[in-house]
Design an enzyme around this catalytic site. Structure first.
Site, PDB file in Angstrom:
ATOM      1  N   SER A   1      -6.889  -2.359  -6.023  1.00 52.39           N
ATOM      2  CA  SER A   1      -6.676  -1.630  -4.770  1.00 52.39           C
ATOM      3  C   SER A   1      -5.645  -0.524  -4.978  1.00 52.39           C
ATOM      4  O   SER A   1      -4.532  -0.783  -5.435  1.00 52.39           O
ATOM      5  CB  SER A   1      -6.199  -2.583  -3.677  1.00 52.39           C
ATOM      6  OG  SER A   1      -7.190  -3.524  -3.357  1.00 52.39           O
TER       7      SER A   1
ATOM      8  N   ARG B   1       3.059  -6.722   0.527  1.00 51.37           N
ATOM      9  CA  ARG B   1       3.022  -6.087  -0.792  1.00 51.37           C
ATOM     10  C   ARG B   1       4.388  -5.567  -1.231  1.00 51.37           C
ATOM     11  O   ARG B   1       4.502  -4.535  -1.882  1.00 51.37           O
ATOM     12  CB  ARG B   1       1.987  -4.957  -0.809  1.00 51.37           C
ATOM     13  CG  ARG B   1       0.566  -5.392  -0.520  1.00 51.37           C
ATOM     14  CD  ARG B   1       0.024  -6.349  -1.578  1.00 51.37           C
ATOM     15  NE  ARG B   1      -1.334  -6.759  -1.276  1.00 51.37           N
ATOM     16  CZ  ARG B   1      -1.671  -7.812  -0.546  1.00 51.37           C
ATOM     17  NH1 ARG B   1      -0.721  -8.591  -0.042  1.00 51.37           N
ATOM     18  NH2 ARG B   1      -2.926  -8.101  -0.308  1.00 51.37           N
TER      19      ARG B   1
ATOM     20  N   GLU C   1      -0.422   1.452  -3.639  1.00 52.32           N
ATOM     21  CA  GLU C   1      -0.209   0.065  -4.043  1.00 52.32           C
ATOM     22  C   GLU C   1      -0.097  -0.016  -5.553  1.00 52.32           C
ATOM     23  O   GLU C   1       0.666  -0.796  -6.103  1.00 52.32           O
ATOM     24  CB  GLU C   1      -1.350  -0.822  -3.548  1.00 52.32           C
ATOM     25  CG  GLU C   1      -1.157  -2.290  -3.870  1.00 52.32           C
ATOM     26  CD  GLU C   1      -2.164  -3.198  -3.184  1.00 52.32           C
ATOM     27  OE1 GLU C   1      -2.548  -4.211  -3.793  1.00 52.32           O
ATOM     28  OE2 GLU C   1      -2.570  -2.892  -2.036  1.00 52.32           O
TER      29      GLU C   1
END
Length: 309
Positions: A231, A182, A301
């Site tokens: 998320s 990520r 995130e």
């Protein structure tokens, strides 16, 4: 230029860039551009006509004017005070998909991930079906190494094209993007304009079946019909965020009109009337409780931009 502007920073830009073809909107509302449907305005929202227009704009923009990039708004929380300077959002000029060879696709960064997956299926290209489960755009996928179902962007990307703050155009190999989980190691001032993706020859029926399975899974386990940002926290090494959040007793936790999803507790939901501050406070409360419960630090995130109101 496609829109006349008056006053403030937008007017200064319009006057100093007579050949600009994109759209400038002063004090543009950003709430409806995000999935959470919260947040303050952009001082100026700029939608470039194409890559050349973006390069022209960035080359002539004063260095002291901050630039913020937003995509489809699925993984974004704009704070209630809004975003100062320029907010850039790519539109139709970055929405193309082209087949290159038997198993490669070149896609503009405004292309939704799901559309990239569908284009790959149409061309019987396997390996890109995971994008069916990512609610963002190609630009966001490039910037955060988006992934799902065991595959990440770094696994299928050949190269990315980008424009820097000086208006210079770069072509970067996947190795140069320094991808980790990520995260993209490319300079933050780079604005991606397109990506070249590598798949493999596949059976169209099998590809479509895989995409349907991914779509059905998302609908079963994620609150995709709610005002959410996807998320919320990255999975820490050796853990799943939702399990840590659940174990800390945060499933269904509320702050104002913001709530931790009871279906999937790594999702925050705007129940209606929540502020960005409600959502951020809820997320920080979850982080604190998880830290107290498990000793694990959760990292956001979701991208949080702007100033608190």
């Amino acid at each position: 230029m496609s829109e006349t502007v008056t006053g403030g920073l937008a007017a200064e830009i319009a006057q100093s860039m007579p050949e600009l073809r994109g759209r400038l909107i002063p004090e543009a509302s950003l709430a409806e551009l995000t999935w959470f449907r919260v947040g303050g305005p952009a001082e100026v929202l700029f939608t470039p006509a194409d890559e050349a227009d973006l390069a022209y704009f960035l080359k002539r923009l004063p260095a002291d004017v901050p630039v913020t990039m937003v995509g489809l708004g699925s993984n974004l929380l704009v704070r209630d005070g809004g975003i100062r300077g320029i907010v850039i959002r790519l539109g139709k000029g970055f929405g193309q998909i082209e087949l290159q060879g038997a198993d490669r696709l070149r896609a503009g960064t405004a292309v939704p991930d799901v559309k990239l997956a569908r284009a790959a299926a149409d061309a019987s290209i396997a390996g890109l079906s995971f994008y069916r489960g990512i609610p963002g755009s190609v630009g966001g996928a490039l910037r955060m190494n988006a992934g799902a179902h065991g595959t990440e962007t770094k696994d299928v990307l050949v190269e990315a094209r980008a424009v820097d703050r000086n208006g210079e155009i770069h072509v970067l190999s996947v190795a140069e993007l320094d991808y980790t989980y990520r995260h993209c190691g490319a300079p933050e001032d780079l604005i991606f304009s397109e990506g070249l993706f590598q798949g493999r020859p596949g059976d169209q029926a099998e590809i479509l079946a895989e995409m349907n399975e991914i779509a059905n899974y998302r609908e079963e386990v994620q609150p995709i019909k709610s005002r959410t940002g996807g998320s919320t926290f990255k999975n820490p090494a050796g853990h799943k965020s939702w399990q840590l959040i659940d174990a800390a007793g945060c499933r269904g936790l509320e702050v104002g009109n913001a709530k931790v999803s009871e279906l999937h507790c790594n999702f925050l939901i705007n129940e209606g009337g929540a502020t960005a501050d409600d959502l951020e406070t809820l997320g920080e409360t979850v982080r604190a409780r998880v830290k107290e419960s498990s000793g694990v630090d959760l990292d956001w995130e979701i991208k949080r931009l702007g100033t608190r109101g």
